[in-house]
Design a protein around this motif. Structure first.
Motif, PDB file in Angstrom:
ATOM      1  N   ILE A  20       4.829  10.780   4.976  1.00 23.06           N
ATOM      2  CA  ILE A  20       4.286   9.927   6.032  1.00 23.06           C
ATOM      3  C   ILE A  20       5.385   9.107   6.706  1.00 23.06           C
ATOM      4  CG2 ILE A  20       3.609   7.876   4.706  1.00 23.06           C
ATOM      5  CD1 ILE A  20       0.888   8.233   6.432  1.00 23.06           C
ATOM      6  N   ILE A  21       6.426   8.741   5.975  1.00 24.00           N
ATOM      7  CA  ILE A  21       7.554   8.028   6.577  1.00 24.00           C
ATOM      8  C   ILE A  21       8.316   8.961   7.516  1.00 24.00           C
ATOM      9  CG2 ILE A  21       9.791   6.940   6.117  1.00 24.00           C
ATOM     10  CD1 ILE A  21       7.405   5.118   5.532  1.00 24.00           C
ATOM     11  N   LEU A  22       8.546  10.184   7.088  1.00 21.28           N
ATOM     12  CA  LEU A  22       9.268  11.131   7.943  1.00 21.28           C
ATOM     13  C   LEU A  22       8.502  11.420   9.225  1.00 21.28           C
ATOM     14  CD1 LEU A  22      10.611  13.665   5.288  1.00 21.28           C
ATOM     15  CD2 LEU A  22      11.967  12.100   6.699  1.00 21.28           C
ATOM     16  N   ILE A  23       7.202  11.616   9.124  1.00 17.13           N
ATOM     17  CA  ILE A  23       6.385  11.966  10.295  1.00 17.13           C
ATOM     18  C   ILE A  23       6.028  10.720  11.100  1.00 17.13           C
ATOM     19  CG2 ILE A  23       4.177  12.945  11.062  1.00 17.13           C
ATOM     20  CD1 ILE A  23       6.142  15.026   9.928  1.00 17.13           C
ATOM     21  N   GLY A  24       5.483   9.717  10.436  1.00 15.58           N
ATOM     22  CA  GLY A  24       4.952   8.557  11.141  1.00 15.58           C
ATOM     23  C   GLY A  24       5.979   7.551  11.595  1.00 15.58           C
ATOM     24  N   ALA A  25       6.967   7.276  10.774  1.00  7.30           N
ATOM     25  CA  ALA A  25       7.922   6.223  11.113  1.00  7.30           C
ATOM     26  C   ALA A  25       9.235   6.758  11.673  1.00  7.30           C
ATOM     27  CB  ALA A  25       8.207   5.369   9.867  1.00  7.30           C
TER      28      ALA A  25
ATOM     29  N   ALA B 130      -1.891  10.989   2.485  1.00  8.30           N
ATOM     30  CA  ALA B 130      -1.294   9.651   2.545  1.00  8.30           C
ATOM     31  C   ALA B 130      -2.067   8.752   3.497  1.00  8.30           C
ATOM     32  CB  ALA B 130       0.170   9.750   2.977  1.00  8.30           C
ATOM     33  N   ARG B 131      -2.416   9.280   4.662  1.00  2.83           N
ATOM     34  CA  ARG B 131      -3.190   8.481   5.630  1.00  2.83           C
ATOM     35  C   ARG B 131      -4.537   8.070   5.042  1.00  2.83           C
ATOM     36  NH1 ARG B 131      -1.730  12.299  10.730  1.00  2.83           N
ATOM     37  NH2 ARG B 131       0.205  11.257  11.306  1.00  2.83           N
TER      38      ARG B 131
ATOM     39  N   ALA C  63       0.835  -1.204   0.000  1.00  5.90           N
ATOM     40  CA  ALA C  63       0.000   0.000   0.000  1.00  5.90           C
ATOM     41  C   ALA C  63       0.868   1.251   0.000  1.00  5.90           C
ATOM     42  CB  ALA C  63      -0.933  -0.008   1.218  1.00  5.90           C
ATOM     43  N   LEU C  64       1.917   1.242   0.784  1.00  2.00           N
ATOM     44  CA  LEU C  64       2.830   2.382   0.853  1.00  2.00           C
ATOM     45  C   LEU C  64       3.471   2.631  -0.512  1.00  2.00           C
ATOM     46  CD1 LEU C  64       3.829   4.311   3.096  1.00  2.00           C
ATOM     47  CD2 LEU C  64       5.751   2.767   3.425  1.00  2.00           C
ATOM     48  N   ASP C  65       3.809   1.566  -1.208  1.00  2.00           N
ATOM     49  CA  ASP C  65       4.418   1.693  -2.533  1.00  2.00           C
ATOM     50  C   ASP C  65       3.458   2.302  -3.560  1.00  2.00           C
ATOM     51  OD1 ASP C  65       6.773   0.626  -1.589  1.00  2.00           O
ATOM     52  OD2 ASP C  65       6.374  -1.399  -2.353  1.00  2.00           O
ATOM     53  N   GLN C  66       2.157   2.221  -3.302  1.00  2.00           N
ATOM     54  CA  GLN C  66       1.169   2.777  -4.222  1.00  2.00           C
ATOM     55  C   GLN C  66       0.987   4.285  -4.048  1.00  2.00           C
ATOM     56  OE1 GLN C  66      -2.568   0.580  -4.423  1.00  2.00           O
ATOM     57  NE2 GLN C  66      -1.489  -1.296  -3.840  1.00  2.00           N
ATOM     58  N   LEU C  67       1.491   4.838  -2.959  1.00  2.00           N
ATOM     59  CA  LEU C  67       1.366   6.277  -2.727  1.00  2.00           C
ATOM     60  C   LEU C  67       2.297   7.045  -3.651  1.00  2.00           C
ATOM     61  CD1 LEU C  67       1.414   6.478   1.188  1.00  2.00           C
ATOM     62  CD2 LEU C  67      -0.578   6.587  -0.318  1.00  2.00           C
ATOM     63  N   PRO C  68       1.901   8.262  -4.011  1.00  6.14           N
ATOM     64  CA  PRO C  68       2.847   9.119  -4.735  1.00  6.14           C
ATOM     65  C   PRO C  68       4.081   9.349  -3.861  1.00  6.14           C
ATOM     66  CG  PRO C  68       0.623  10.044  -4.793  1.00  6.14           C
ATOM     67  CD  PRO C  68       0.593   8.889  -3.840  1.00  6.14           C
ATOM     68  N   SER C  69       5.229   9.530  -4.473  1.00  7.14           N
ATOM     69  CA  SER C  69       6.485   9.608  -3.722  1.00  7.14           C
ATOM     70  C   SER C  69       6.483  10.731  -2.688  1.00  7.14           C
ATOM     71  CB  SER C  69       7.670   9.760  -4.664  1.00  7.14           C
ATOM     72  OG  SER C  69       7.554  10.953  -5.417  1.00  7.14           O
ATOM     73  N   ASP C  70       5.868  11.879  -2.985  1.00 11.65           N
ATOM     74  CA  ASP C  70       5.869  12.972  -2.014  1.00 11.65           C
ATOM     75  C   ASP C  70       5.047  12.621  -0.774  1.00 11.65           C
ATOM     76  OD1 ASP C  70       3.456  13.120  -3.456  1.00 11.65           O
ATOM     77  OD2 ASP C  70       3.374  15.309  -3.354  1.00 11.65           O
ATOM     78  N   GLN C  71       3.932  11.918  -0.960  1.00 13.49           N
ATOM     79  CA  GLN C  71       3.110  11.502   0.180  1.00 13.49           C
ATOM     80  C   GLN C  71       3.802  10.402   0.981  1.00 13.49           C
ATOM     81  OE1 GLN C  71      -0.892  10.494  -1.016  1.00 13.49           O
ATOM     82  NE2 GLN C  71      -1.124  12.379  -2.194  1.00 13.49           N
TER      83      GLN C  71
ATOM     84  N   ASP D  71      -7.876   3.754   2.492  1.00 14.35           N
ATOM     85  CA  ASP D  71      -8.649   3.246   1.356  1.00 14.35           C
ATOM     86  C   ASP D  71      -8.033   1.966   0.792  1.00 14.35           C
ATOM     87  OD1 ASP D  71     -10.389   5.381   1.577  1.00 14.35           O
ATOM     88  OD2 ASP D  71      -9.478   6.526  -0.070  1.00 14.35           O
ATOM     89  N   ILE D  72      -6.734   1.991   0.572  1.00  8.59           N
ATOM     90  CA  ILE D  72      -6.052   0.834  -0.024  1.00  8.59           C
ATOM     91  C   ILE D  72      -6.160  -0.392   0.885  1.00  8.59           C
ATOM     92  CG2 ILE D  72      -3.807  -0.111  -0.718  1.00  8.59           C
ATOM     93  CD1 ILE D  72      -3.029   2.799  -1.526  1.00  8.59           C
ATOM     94  N   LEU D  73      -5.957  -0.179   2.190  1.00  2.00           N
ATOM     95  CA  LEU D  73      -5.976  -1.286   3.146  1.00  2.00           C
ATOM     96  C   LEU D  73      -7.380  -1.611   3.653  1.00  2.00           C
ATOM     97  CD1 LEU D  73      -2.776  -0.301   5.140  1.00  2.00           C
ATOM     98  CD2 LEU D  73      -3.012  -2.182   3.518  1.00  2.00           C
ATOM     99  N   GLN D  74      -8.347  -0.856   3.188  1.00  4.27           N
ATOM    100  CA  GLN D  74      -9.754  -1.043   3.575  1.00  4.27           C
ATOM    101  C   GLN D  74      -9.918  -0.998   5.092  1.00  4.27           C
ATOM    102  OE1 GLN D  74     -10.709  -4.713   1.540  1.00  4.27           O
ATOM    103  NE2 GLN D  74     -10.952  -3.659  -0.415  1.00  4.27           N
ATOM    104  N   ILE D  75      -9.366   0.057   5.689  1.00  6.09           N
ATOM    105  CA  ILE D  75      -9.469   0.258   7.130  1.00  6.09           C
ATOM    106  C   ILE D  75     -10.586   1.251   7.394  1.00  6.09           C
ATOM    107  CG2 ILE D  75      -8.292   1.170   9.166  1.00  6.09           C
ATOM    108  CD1 ILE D  75      -5.662   0.197   7.874  1.00  6.09           C
ATOM    109  N   SER D  76     -11.546   0.822   8.199  1.00  2.00           N
ATOM    110  CA  SER D  76     -12.667   1.706   8.490  1.00  2.00           C
ATOM    111  C   SER D  76     -12.733   2.114   9.956  1.00  2.00           C
ATOM    112  CB  SER D  76     -13.983   1.027   8.085  1.00  2.00           C
ATOM    113  OG  SER D  76     -14.132  -0.190   8.798  1.00  2.00           O
TER     114      SER D  76
END
Length: 187
Positions: A124-129, A155-156, A112-120, A161-166
């Motif tokens: 999210i990696i810089l902030i979240g991880a 990105a979130r 799912a992360l690989d499907q994000l545009p590179s800027d997003q 959406d990609i991971l179908q998290i509700s």
């Protein structure tokens, strides 16, 4: 031109630089996608940082400085790769993780992360991880804080959406696994 560092300052620089290698490697992995490319990226970033250590002001944020060097190196490689012709068999492969709790979720998340545009993905990696503040991430990415916040928010949303998290029930082990491990959560 800055003055050369004393041996004690060089040792302090080296010690602090070494502390950031695991975080640099994680960030490089999120950008490059493969372990070998990530390791090469980290090595080149460290070599550049070492060669330019006189330009670093001790007492400032070395982590942000190193992440900026790594990010710039990654984009330089991408621009160079855009000018190169790849072979017909130039496929990427991911390393297979040992079977353990969460390995499937981790693989799904990586896809799912690989499907994000590179800027997003980068934001999210810089902030979240990596644990950078929005201000630090904006400095690394050379953009406004609001731009970083927007990229992280998009990105979130896209990952959900990609991971179908509700909701919160979609995190962690499934019902059967939770019952077995004793980590059942209340809905």
């Amino acid at each position: 031109m800055t003055a050369e560092r004393t041996p004690a300052e060089s040792l302090g620089f080296k010690t602090e630089l070494l502390q950031h290698i695991p975080n640099l490697r994680a960030f490089a992995m999120s950008l490059a996608g493969t372990h070998d490319r990530a390791d090469d990226l980290v090595q080149d970033a460290i070599m550049k940082a070492w060669a330019k250590q006189e330009s670093f002001q001790m007492g400032t944020n070395m982590r942000a400085w190193l992440f900026t060097i790594l990010r710039n190196e990654f984009y330089s490689r991408m621009r160079k790769r855009g000018r190169e012709v790849s072979d017909a068999d130039g496929t990427l492969s991911m390393a297979v993780h040992a079977p353990q709790d969460g390995s499937v979720d981790l693989q799904d998340f990586q896809k799912a992360l690989d499907q994000l545009p590179s800027d997003q993905r980068e934001a999210i990696i810089l902030i979240g991880a990596s644990g950078f503040s929005y201000e630090e991430a904006a400095e690394i990415c050379e953009c406004a804080v609001g731009t970083i916040k927007s990229r992280v928010n998009r990105a979130r949303s896209r990952l959900q959406d990609i991971l179908q998290i509700s909701g919160h029930a979609d995190y962690g082990p499934d019902g059967n696994s939770a019952a077995v491990t004793g980590r059942a959560f209340l809905s």
